[in-house]
Design an enzyme around this catalytic site. Structure first.
Site, PDB file in Angstrom:
ATOM      1  N   ASN A  97      -0.568  15.729  -4.452  1.00 13.13           N
ATOM      2  CA  ASN A  97      -1.521  15.862  -5.568  1.00 13.13           C
ATOM      3  C   ASN A  97      -1.832  17.325  -5.899  1.00 13.13           C
ATOM      4  O   ASN A  97      -2.205  17.632  -7.029  1.00 13.13           O
ATOM      5  CB  ASN A  97      -2.814  15.104  -5.262  1.00 13.13           C
ATOM      6  CG  ASN A  97      -2.570  13.603  -5.216  1.00 13.13           C
ATOM      7  OD1 ASN A  97      -1.833  13.070  -6.045  1.00 13.13           O
ATOM      8  ND2 ASN A  97      -3.143  12.937  -4.234  1.00 13.13           N
ATOM      9  N   GLY A 156      -5.699  10.082  -4.611  1.00 13.56           N
ATOM     10  CA  GLY A 156      -5.954  11.249  -5.458  1.00 13.56           C
ATOM     11  C   GLY A 156      -6.371  12.501  -4.699  1.00 13.56           C
ATOM     12  O   GLY A 156      -6.547  13.561  -5.291  1.00 13.56           O
ATOM     13  N   ASP A 163       7.042   3.746  -9.213  1.00 13.27           N
ATOM     14  CA  ASP A 163       6.481   4.667 -10.216  1.00 13.27           C
ATOM     15  C   ASP A 163       6.912   6.105  -9.940  1.00 13.27           C
ATOM     16  O   ASP A 163       6.329   7.046 -10.445  1.00 13.27           O
ATOM     17  CB  ASP A 163       4.943   4.561 -10.245  1.00 13.27           C
ATOM     18  CG  ASP A 163       4.303   5.020  -8.945  1.00 13.27           C
ATOM     19  OD1 ASP A 163       5.058   5.304  -7.968  1.00 13.27           O
ATOM     20  OD2 ASP A 163       3.067   5.129  -8.892  1.00 13.27           O
ATOM     21  N   HIS A 193       4.663   6.496  -5.708  1.00 17.70           N
ATOM     22  CA  HIS A 193       4.097   5.650  -4.654  1.00 17.70           C
ATOM     23  C   HIS A 193       5.154   4.718  -4.055  1.00 17.70           C
ATOM     24  O   HIS A 193       6.161   4.437  -4.695  1.00 17.70           O
ATOM     25  CB  HIS A 193       2.930   4.825  -5.210  1.00 17.70           C
ATOM     26  CG  HIS A 193       1.788   5.677  -5.645  1.00 17.70           C
ATOM     27  ND1 HIS A 193       1.625   6.083  -6.947  1.00 17.70           N
ATOM     28  CD2 HIS A 193       0.778   6.235  -4.940  1.00 17.70           C
ATOM     29  CE1 HIS A 193       0.538   6.846  -7.028  1.00 17.70           C
ATOM     30  NE2 HIS A 193       0.009   6.953  -5.821  1.00 17.70           N
ATOM     31  N   SER A 219      -3.343   8.795  -1.642  1.00 11.96           N
ATOM     32  CA  SER A 219      -3.130   7.388  -1.999  1.00 11.96           C
ATOM     33  C   SER A 219      -1.974   6.752  -1.231  1.00 11.96           C
ATOM     34  O   SER A 219      -1.979   5.555  -0.965  1.00 11.96           O
ATOM     35  CB  SER A 219      -2.858   7.280  -3.501  1.00 11.96           C
ATOM     36  OG  SER A 219      -1.721   8.064  -3.826  1.00 11.96           O
TER      37      SER A 219
END
Ligand code: SGN
Ligand code: CA
Length: 724
Positions: free
Chosen positions: A607, A577, A698, A701, A548
């Site tokens: 991930n 993802g 967050d 990201h 992502s």
């Protein structure tokens, strides 16, 4: 003594035999060992294979020969590459598309001065690469009046029976090949005896009036094993089509057959061919239809079994006859002396054992691959080696036969030491084989992997977290799962260790095993869109690969992208993802090799950490595999490997620490020549390692300003390594 004789023989070989040998690889589809008389088994007397037996008598027959993934495309891909499925990317027939850009033995033999050819079934979706000549069946191909794809992409239909035609083409190529001074490798790959088992007309009535012996386990109830065995869809009793498999016309008159799939092969026949077919099968069909209303279930299963097996063995009769024809030609033409002939098939098959047809399971019948080899003056005729060999061994073997070097990344071993030494197993030879089946919709066999040594077999079913353990000496039919048997606790411990060791040896783990996410609609759509974009792209200097954080160059990072990377024709192959296994799948199955960028930018791994807390070492194997794949796709491209960006607010968070660990390891991958590490993580945190929320709102990201920082660091790096 024998060893000495072989050594002396080698010294006194005639000049022709000391030249580099030709290799003729005769390969069928789904030929079970139970149906080769040289292997023994219940059909030996009724349906012998005299020509395959002749090869065995004049050469060697391997009794412990296995595939690594019991299904067509994957087995073929392993043969070409010398690698297990997760490394060559062709993990199943459903989603597979062979990445012809990778290293294969035909390419390497071409380089070594061999002429290479492939005729018959290919089934790897992409066009063959590495062959001077090829002519292939489309997909599964047809038995009757088959079409062949020509090298210019056109299709031609040939009247007749596929096994005969493939052999005609083989002999034509041998007779007319361009450069007879070169040694050759020729892969003759038959459709037979694949479903739907249509014999040559001359064999329609072969075995009529004969009762084929049944396997003991025809009515297996699957007790004492895990439920997955009951859930498959490959039984003789319930999963045969009335028209396609059983050669009955129209729609079923009995619900114990599946309907809706007509005999497509019959439709290909001309009127005369249809008449001959009907004359052969019609009378028995009518008898069956008359008997059906009162026929007991088991008797009907027996009838289906007879029809299935007879047709299966009939198609093999044509294979065997054509092998005879080929061997005769080698003799007549003087090629026999210096041509190695191999007979093999892509996997084993169930001939009613466990009530089944088809393959896929790691159970014995389908795990097995026939392997018979004749090599005059080198192989001691009639020797029967015990060594466990696997399809990943073929490529290194062929290379060594040709005197070409074996690349270090091939996972198989050359079997030459066995061939040259009377079949004696070398000291350091493997004592177990690894297996992995990735699951497909067809026939509903659950995903599994496992390990088999000379006595035991351990199978793992990850989707249900179940295991099976078999003692092959006491229970050769594999009817009892001993996994929970306390008497086998030690064996289980040993097999689990072996399983872990082999997975490590072949670097197979969740991070390296290619996976797609086609079940997620958006992912599948993006996949299609990206492939389309890639095929239309021009002048691509940089490709971005990742998850992502890469994908979001399209949103949060758009401005920076437009300024710095759009002018380089950059492509964004980031998918939200994605873990390493998804990127690996995409690289192996997409069309990324259509572009040839100067550089790739890779950011992947967070991930693996975040979604399943994988050990850093495993994630690293996934990244490593990506880099290996790229080395084949774009041998001249530079790689900017990004340190995995930090995650979680504080430096001591377990996920942050995992990423840090990966980054430590990444340093070992950068060589400063092809692979350049870029670490900008310090930009995103303060001196204590606390993340800056303006940059990573967050805590995972990037915000637009963070993309600016990344771009400002990356753009000069790209210039530095020559991208312009
Ligand atoms: C077809 C067959 C299956 C078979 C697969 C794979 N069905 O789908 O029975 O398992 O091929 O075979 S059929 O109705 O089309 O005959 S493989 O040899 O290519 O792996
Ligand atoms: Ca097959």
């Amino acid at each position: 003594m024998k060893r000495l004789i072989t050594a002396l023989l080698a010294l006194t070989l005639p000049a022709s035999a000391s030249e580099r040998p030709n290799i003729l690889f005769i390969f069928t589809d789904d030929h079970a060992r139970q149906a080769i008389s040289a292997y023994g088994g219940r059909f030996t007397k009724i349906a012998p294979t005299p020509n395959i037996d002749r090869l065995a008598n004049e050469g060697m027959i391997f009794r412990n020969s296995f595939c690594g993934n019991s299904i067509c495309g994957p087995s073929r891909a392993s043969i070409l590459t010398g690698k297990h499925s997760h490394r060559n990317g062709f993990i199943d027939n459903d989603s597979g598309r062979f990445d012809g850009g990778q290293q294969t033995f035909p390419k390497l033999l071409q380089k070594a001065g061999y002429e290479t050819a492939l005729i018959g079934k290919w089934h790897l979706v992409s066009e063959p690469t590495g062959f001077d000549h090829w002519e292939i069946l489309p997909g599964q191909g047809s038995y009757v009046n088959p079409d062949f794809i020509q090298m210019n992409g056109s299709r031609k239909r040939f009247e007749g029976y596929v096994t005969d035609i493939v052999t005609d083409k083989t002999l034509d190529w041998l007779k007319n090949r361009k450069d007879k001074k070169k040694p050759f490798v020729l892969m003759t790959q038959h459709k037979a005896p694949h479903r739907s088992w249509v014999p040559a007309p001359r064999h329609y009535k072969l075995f009529d009036g004969i009762e084929m012996p049944e396997p003991e386990t025809l009515f297996d109830d699957y007790s004492n094993r895990i439920d997955a065995l009951k859930k498959q869809e490959m039984t003789i009793a319930r999963h045969f089509f009335w028209g396609w498999d059983m050669f009955l016309h129209g729609e079923p008159t009995d619900k114990r057959f599946m309907g809706g799939l007509a005999n497509e092969e019959y439709k290909r026949m001309n009127d005369a061919q249809k008449a001959e077919f009907d004359a052969a099968y019609g009378p028995e069909n009518e008898k069956l239809i008359a008997a059906l209303p009162t026929m007991k279930d088991d008797d009907l299963t027996r009838w289906k079994y007879q029809r299935y097996i007879k047709n299966y063995l009939r198609t093999i009769r044509a294979v065997d006859e054509n092998i005879g024809r080929t061997l005769d030609y080698l003799e007549e033409s003087g090629l026999a002396e210096n041509t190695i002939v191999i007979y093999s098939s892509d996997q084993g098959f169930y001939l009613g054992e466990h009530g089944w047809y088809d393959k896929r399971w790691m159970l014995e019948e389908s795990l097995f691959m026939p392997f018979v080899i004749r090599w005059p003056n080198v192989i001691e005729p009639g020797s029967v080696p015990a060594a466990m060999i696997q399809n990943i061994d073929y490529a290194p073997t062929f290379l060594e036969m040709a005197g070409a070097p074996i690349p270090a990344d091939m996972q198989g071993e050359s079997i030459l030491p066995i061939l040259k030494n009377n079949g004696i197993t070398p000291d350091n030879w493997r004592d177990a084989v690894f297996y992995q089946y990735s699951g497909e919709n067809t026939h509903a066999v659950a995903r599994h992997d496992g390990v088999r040594d000379s006595r035991h077999k351990l199978m793992r079913f990850p989707d249900t977290d179940e295991w099976m353990l078999f003692d092959l000496e006491k229970d050769p039919q594999e009817m009892k799962n001993l996994f929970a048997d306390p008497a086998y606790a030690d064996v289980l411990g040993k097999m689990k260790t072996l399983y872990a060791d082999l997975k490590k040896q072949y670097t197979v783990n969740d991070s390296t095993f290619p996976m797609h996410r086609n079940k997620e609609g958006w992912w599948k759509e993006r996949w299609a869109a990206k492939n389309k974009q890639t095929s239309q792209a021009k002048d691509v200097k940089v490709v971005f690969l990742g998850d992502s954080i890469t994908q979001a160059w399209e949103t949060a990072g758009k401005a920076a992208w437009e300024k710095h990377f759009a002018p380089l024709g950059a492509l964004n192959w980031g998918y939200s993802g994605d873990r390493t296994e998804h990127l690996i799948w995409r690289l192996q199955n997409g069309n990324i090799q259509r572009v040839s960028p100067q550089a790739a930018v890779i950011l992947i791994g967070t991930n693996n950490t975040g979604q399943s807390k994988r050990p850093a070492a495993e994630t690293l194997t996934g990244i490593h595999q990506t880099l290996d794949d790229l080395a084949w796709k774009w041998p001249d491209a530079q790689v900017v490997l990004m340190s995995v960006f930090p995650r979680a607010e504080k430096a001591d968070h377990p996920l942050r620490k995992l990423n840090d660990e990966i980054n430590e390891e990444l340093k070992t991958l950068a060589d400063g020549k092809r692979i350049h590490l870029l670490d900008i993580n310090a930009e995103f945190m303060d001196a204590e390692g606390t993340l800056n929320k303006e940059l990573l709102p967050d805590l995972l990201h990037l915000s637009p300003p963070a993309y600016d920082i990344w771009a400002e660091a990356l753009a000069p790096k790209l210039r530095e390594i020559g991208v312009r």
